[in-house]
Scaffold this active site. Structure first.
Site, PDB file in Angstrom:
ATOM      1  N   ARG A  48      -5.653  -1.106  -8.115  1.00  0.00           N
ATOM      2  CA  ARG A  48      -4.626  -1.132  -6.870  1.00  0.00           C
ATOM      3  C   ARG A  48      -3.305  -0.739  -6.898  1.00  0.00           C
ATOM      4  O   ARG A  48      -2.781  -0.305  -5.932  1.00  0.00           O
ATOM      5  CB  ARG A  48      -5.145  -2.533  -6.214  1.00  0.00           C
ATOM      6  N   HIS A  87      -1.247   1.525  -4.345  1.00  0.00           N
ATOM      7  CA  HIS A  87      -0.181   0.997  -3.559  1.00  0.00           C
ATOM      8  C   HIS A  87       1.188   2.166  -4.177  1.00  0.00           C
ATOM      9  O   HIS A  87       2.225   1.881  -3.360  1.00  0.00           O
ATOM     10  CB  HIS A  87       0.066  -0.322  -3.845  1.00  0.00           C
ATOM     11  N   ASP A 143       5.446   7.453  -8.086  1.00  0.00           N
ATOM     12  CA  ASP A 143       6.584   7.641  -8.755  1.00  0.00           C
ATOM     13  C   ASP A 143       7.212   6.233  -9.523  1.00  0.00           C
ATOM     14  O   ASP A 143       8.183   6.046  -9.591  1.00  0.00           O
ATOM     15  CB  ASP A 143       7.646   7.923  -7.756  1.00  0.00           C
ATOM     16  N   ASN A 187       2.017  -6.322  -0.521  1.00  0.00           N
ATOM     17  CA  ASN A 187       1.941  -6.712  -2.135  1.00  0.00           C
ATOM     18  C   ASN A 187       2.369  -8.113  -2.422  1.00  0.00           C
ATOM     19  O   ASN A 187       2.075  -8.792  -3.160  1.00  0.00           O
ATOM     20  CB  ASN A 187       2.954  -5.809  -2.635  1.00  0.00           C
ATOM     21  N   PRO A 208      -2.148   0.886   4.496  1.00  0.00           N
ATOM     22  CA  PRO A 208      -2.980   0.409   5.443  1.00  0.00           C
ATOM     23  C   PRO A 208      -3.445  -1.012   5.629  1.00  0.00           C
ATOM     24  O   PRO A 208      -3.737  -1.426   4.410  1.00  0.00           O
ATOM     25  CB  PRO A 208      -4.309   1.271   5.659  1.00  0.00           C
ATOM     26  N   HIS A 261     -13.223  -0.961  -3.732  1.00  0.00           N
ATOM     27  CA  HIS A 261     -13.171  -2.649  -3.406  1.00  0.00           C
ATOM     28  C   HIS A 261     -15.008  -3.016  -3.950  1.00  0.00           C
ATOM     29  O   HIS A 261     -15.199  -4.145  -3.607  1.00  0.00           O
ATOM     30  CB  HIS A 261     -13.242  -2.789  -1.911  1.00  0.00           C
ATOM     31  N   THR A 262     -15.502  -2.351  -4.863  1.00  0.00           N
ATOM     32  CA  THR A 262     -16.496  -2.901  -5.656  1.00  0.00           C
ATOM     33  C   THR A 262     -16.232  -3.889  -6.674  1.00  0.00           C
ATOM     34  O   THR A 262     -16.959  -4.423  -7.571  1.00  0.00           O
ATOM     35  CB  THR A 262     -17.344  -1.503  -6.440  1.00  0.00           C
ATOM     36  N   ASP A 271     -16.852  -7.465  -3.419  1.00  0.00           N
ATOM     37  CA  ASP A 271     -18.036  -7.184  -3.642  1.00  0.00           C
ATOM     38  C   ASP A 271     -18.932  -8.323  -3.955  1.00  0.00           C
ATOM     39  O   ASP A 271     -18.853  -8.727  -5.078  1.00  0.00           O
ATOM     40  CB  ASP A 271     -18.335  -6.056  -4.585  1.00  0.00           C
ATOM     41  N   ASP A 312     -19.507  -0.109  -9.672  1.00  0.00           N
ATOM     42  CA  ASP A 312     -20.883   0.509  -9.245  1.00  0.00           C
ATOM     43  C   ASP A 312     -20.641   0.767  -7.620  1.00  0.00           C
ATOM     44  O   ASP A 312     -19.562   0.752  -7.218  1.00  0.00           O
ATOM     45  CB  ASP A 312     -21.676  -0.382  -9.605  1.00  0.00           C
TER      46      ASP A 312
HETATM   47  C1  HEM Z   1      -8.905   2.099   3.140  1.00  0.00           C
HETATM   48  C2  HEM Z   1      -7.704   1.273   3.136  1.00  0.00           C
HETATM   49  C3  HEM Z   1      -7.573  -0.068   2.337  1.00  0.00           C
HETATM   50  C4  HEM Z   1      -7.382  -1.205   2.865  1.00  0.00           C
HETATM   51  C5  HEM Z   1      -7.016  -1.419   4.230  1.00  0.00           C
HETATM   52  C6  HEM Z   1      -7.346  -1.986   1.687  1.00  0.00           C
HETATM   53  C7  HEM Z   1      -7.238  -3.426   1.784  1.00  0.00           C
HETATM   54  C8  HEM Z   1      -7.137  -4.409   0.671  1.00  0.00           C
HETATM   55  C9  HEM Z   1      -6.653  -5.918   0.718  1.00  0.00           C
HETATM   56  C10 HEM Z   1      -6.377  -6.565   2.013  1.00  0.00           C
HETATM   57  C11 HEM Z   1      -7.232  -6.448  -0.318  1.00  0.00           C
HETATM   58  C12 HEM Z   1      -6.888  -7.810  -0.635  1.00  0.00           C
HETATM   59  C13 HEM Z   1      -5.530  -8.097  -1.042  1.00  0.00           C
HETATM   60  C14 HEM Z   1      -5.381  -9.587  -1.121  1.00  0.00           C
HETATM   61  O1  HEM Z   1      -5.942 -10.310  -0.293  1.00  0.00           O
HETATM   62  O2  HEM Z   1      -4.512 -10.151  -1.593  1.00  0.00           O
HETATM   63  C15 HEM Z   1      -7.495  -5.430  -1.077  1.00  0.00           C
HETATM   64  C16 HEM Z   1      -7.616  -5.492  -2.493  1.00  0.00           C
HETATM   65  C17 HEM Z   1      -7.985  -4.413  -3.438  1.00  0.00           C
HETATM   66  N1  HEM Z   1      -7.992  -3.173  -3.004  1.00  0.00           N
HETATM   67 FE1  HEM Z   1      -7.712  -2.269  -1.385  1.00  0.00          FE
HETATM   68  N2  HEM Z   1      -7.543  -1.461   0.671  1.00  0.00           N
HETATM   69  C18 HEM Z   1      -7.858  -0.101   0.855  1.00  0.00           C
HETATM   70  C19 HEM Z   1      -7.792   0.736  -0.103  1.00  0.00           C
HETATM   71  C20 HEM Z   1      -7.901   0.755  -1.299  1.00  0.00           C
HETATM   72  C21 HEM Z   1      -7.921   1.941  -2.067  1.00  0.00           C
HETATM   73  C22 HEM Z   1      -7.967   3.450  -1.744  1.00  0.00           C
HETATM   74  C23 HEM Z   1      -8.155   1.249  -3.392  1.00  0.00           C
HETATM   75  C24 HEM Z   1      -8.196   1.861  -4.949  1.00  0.00           C
HETATM   76  C25 HEM Z   1      -8.564   3.155  -4.883  1.00  0.00           C
HETATM   77  C26 HEM Z   1      -8.105   0.043  -3.401  1.00  0.00           C
HETATM   78  C27 HEM Z   1      -8.165  -1.039  -4.464  1.00  0.00           C
HETATM   79  C28 HEM Z   1      -8.287  -2.346  -4.268  1.00  0.00           C
HETATM   80  C29 HEM Z   1      -8.631  -3.254  -5.337  1.00  0.00           C
HETATM   81  C30 HEM Z   1      -9.041  -2.879  -6.591  1.00  0.00           C
HETATM   82  C31 HEM Z   1      -8.569  -4.589  -4.911  1.00  0.00           C
HETATM   83  C32 HEM Z   1      -8.453  -5.906  -5.429  1.00  0.00           C
HETATM   84  C33 HEM Z   1      -7.219  -6.135  -6.129  1.00  0.00           C
HETATM   85  C34 HEM Z   1      -7.464  -7.423  -7.205  1.00  0.00           C
HETATM   86  O3  HEM Z   1      -8.303  -8.135  -7.302  1.00  0.00           O
HETATM   87  O4  HEM Z   1      -6.296  -7.848  -7.790  1.00  0.00           O
HETATM   88  N3  HEM Z   1      -7.955  -0.295  -2.204  1.00  0.00           N
HETATM   89  N4  HEM Z   1      -7.371  -4.058  -0.541  1.00  0.00           N
END
Ligand code: HEM
Ligand SMILES: *[C@@H]1O[C@H](CO)[C@@H](O)[C@H](O)[C@H]1NC(C)=O
Length: 324
Positions: A66, A70, A78, A98, A167, A197-198, A244, A252
Site C-alpha cells: 500500500r 500511496h 518519489d 494515511n 481515492p 485487497h486480497t 479478504d 491470491d
Molecule cells: C481502487 C482504489 C482503492 C481504494 C478506494 C482503496 C482504499 C483502501 C482503504 C480504505 C484501505 C483500508 C485503510 C484503513 O482502513 O486503514 C485500504 C487498504 C489497503 N489497500 Fe487499498 N485502495 C485502493 C486501491 C489499492 C491499490 C491500487 C493497492 C495496491 C496495489 C492497494 C493496497 C492496499 C492494501 C495492501 C491494503 C491493506 C494495508 C494494510 O493492511 O496495512 N489498494 N485500501
C-alpha cells in the site's frame, strides 16, 4: 561577458540546448539494471529485510504494498510519502488516506539502513519502496516481476496532493476509473491493482457505511462485520477487519471471488462488481488466477512509471524521513 551571452542566445545554440535536454530526458528512463554495477547486492538486501518483517507480522507485506500505491499516486513514485512534516511543508503521513492507517515506515527505515551499509548514497528511498512492494507480494505467494529502478527522491511532500490524489473508499466506479485515468492507468489496471485487497486490513470507519447502509452486500457477511464495527460512528473506528475474508495473508485471487459473492469489505471494492462495466474483468480474474497475476504485475510496473524523478532531479536521501 556580453559576447558569451549573445553567443548562447543564438537560435542554433538554443536548438542545440533543446535537443540536449530532449536526449537527456529520454535517456533518463527507469531500468531493471539501474543499480547492477553500483549496488549489486540491492535485491538480496531488500528481500531479506522484507522477509524478516513479514515473518514477524504477516500484515506488514500488505502495508508495504500500500505504501507504494500511496507514494506513486501523489506526484509520482518519489518517496514523498516517507517524509515527516517539517516547518516548510506539511507532509503526506497525516493526509486523510494515511493518518492512523499507512504503516511500514519503520521497515523502510530498516531496509534503507541495510542498503546504505552495502552501497552508501546510491539507492533512492523511492526505489526501495518499489522493491519492497514486489518482495512483499512474492513473499505472500503472489507473482514476481522485475522492478524498474532509477527513481530519485523528492525534496518535498504535499498533504493536499495526497488528500486529492488517493481515492477514498466512498468512491463510485466512475470516480475510481477517472482517478486512475488521471495518472495514466487504465480501467483494467485499476481492477487488477485493486486485487491487492486480497491482503491486509481495513478500519471500521472505512467500511461502516457499507455494512450498515448498503444493500449490495451479503447479509450474513455484513452481520459478521458488524460484530466488530459498532454504531454509532466514532465508537470502534479503528477496529480492524480483513479486506479478504477468506485468505487475508495470502496473495491470491480470492478478492475477486468475494466480490462475486457480494463480500467486498469497502464500498469501493463492491463497486467493481455491481452491474457495471468492470463486472466481466472481475469474473475473469476470479476464475483465472494466472491472468490476474500477469495483469497485476504489468499494472504494478505501470504504476511504478508514474512521473519518476530521474537524472539530476531530486536527490538520493540519506534518511528516508528527511531531505538531505
Ligand atoms: C481502487 C482504489 C482503492 C481504494 C478506494 C482503496 C482504499 C483502501 C482503504 C480504505 C484501505 C483500508 C485503510 C484503513 O482502513 O486503514 C485500504 C487498504 C489497503 N489497500 Fe487499498 N485502495 C485502493 C486501491 C489499492 C491499490 C491500487 C493497492 C495496491 C496495489 C492497494 C493496497 C492496499 C492494501 C495492501 C491494503 C491493506 C494495508 C494494510 O493492511 O496495512 N489498494 N485500501
Ligand atoms: C446511513 O444513512 C443515513 C441516511 O443517509 C445516515 O444518516 C447514517 O449516518 C448512515 N449510517 C452509516 C453507518 O453510515
Amino acid at each position: 561577458m556580453a559576447s558569451s551571452s549573445s553567443f548562447i542566445a543564438t537560435p542554433t545554440m538554443s536548438l542545440l540546448l533543446l535537443l540536449l535536454l530532449l536526449v537527456g530526458s529520454s535517456s533518463a528512463q527507469l531500468s531493471t539494471t539501474f543499480y547492477s554495477n553500483s549496488c549489486p547486492k540491492l535485491a538480496s538486501t531488500v528481500k531479506s529485510v522484507v522477509q524478516s518483517a513479514i515473518s514477524k507480522e504477516k500484515r506488514m507485506g500488505a502495508s508495504l504494498v500500500r505504501l507504494f500505491f500511496h507514494d506513486c499516486f501523489v506526484n509520482g513514485c518519489d518517496g514523498s510519502i516517507l517524509l515527516d512534516d517539517t516547518s516548510s511543508f506539511t507532509g503526506e503521513k497525516n493526509a486523510n488516506p494515511n493518518r492512523n492507517s499507512a504503516r511500514g515506515f519503520d521497515v523502510i527505515d530498516n531496509i534503507k539502513t541495510a542498503v546504505e551499509k552495502v552501497c552508501p548514497g546510491v539507492v533512492s528511498c523511492a526505489d526501495i519502496v518499489a522493491t519492497a512492494a514486489r518482495d512483499s507480494v512474492v513473499t505472500l505467494g503472489g507473482p514476481n516481476w522485475n522492478v524498474k529502478l532509477g527513481r530519485r527522491d523528492s525534496k518535498t511532500a504535499s498533504q493536499s496532493a495526497a488528500n486529492n490524489g488517493i481515492p477514498p473508499p466512498t468512491s463510485s466506479l466512475s470516480n475510481l476509473i477517472s482517478k486512475f485515468q488521471g495518472v495514466g492507468l487504465s480501467t483494467k489496471d485499476m481492477v487488477a491493482l485493486s486485487g491487492a485487497h486480497t491482503i491486509g486490513q481495513a478500519r471500521c470507519t472505512n467500511f461502516r457505511a457499507h455494512i450498515y447502509n448498503e444493500t449490495n452486500i451479503d447479509t450474513s457477511f455484513a452481520q459478521t462485520r458488524k460484530g466488530n464495527c459498532p454504531l454509532p460512528s466514532g465508537s470502534g473506528d479503528n477496529n480492524l477487519a480483513p479486506l479478504d475474508i477468506q485468505t487475508p495473508t495470502s496473495f491470491d485471487n480470492n478478492y475477486f471471488k468475494n466480490l462475486i459473492n457480494t463480500k467486498g469489505l469497502l464500498h469501493s471494492d463492491q463497486q467493481l462488481f455491481n452491474g457495471g462495466s468492470t463486472d466481466s474483468l472481475v469474473r475473469s480474474y476470479s476464475s483465472n488466477p494466472s491472468t490476474f497475476n500477469s495483469d497485476f504485475s504489468a499494472a504494478m510496473i505501470k504504476m511504478g512509471d508514474i512521473s519518476p524523478l530521474t537524472g539530476s532531479s531530486g536527490e538520493i536521501r540519506k534518511n528516508c524521513r528527511k531531505t538531505n
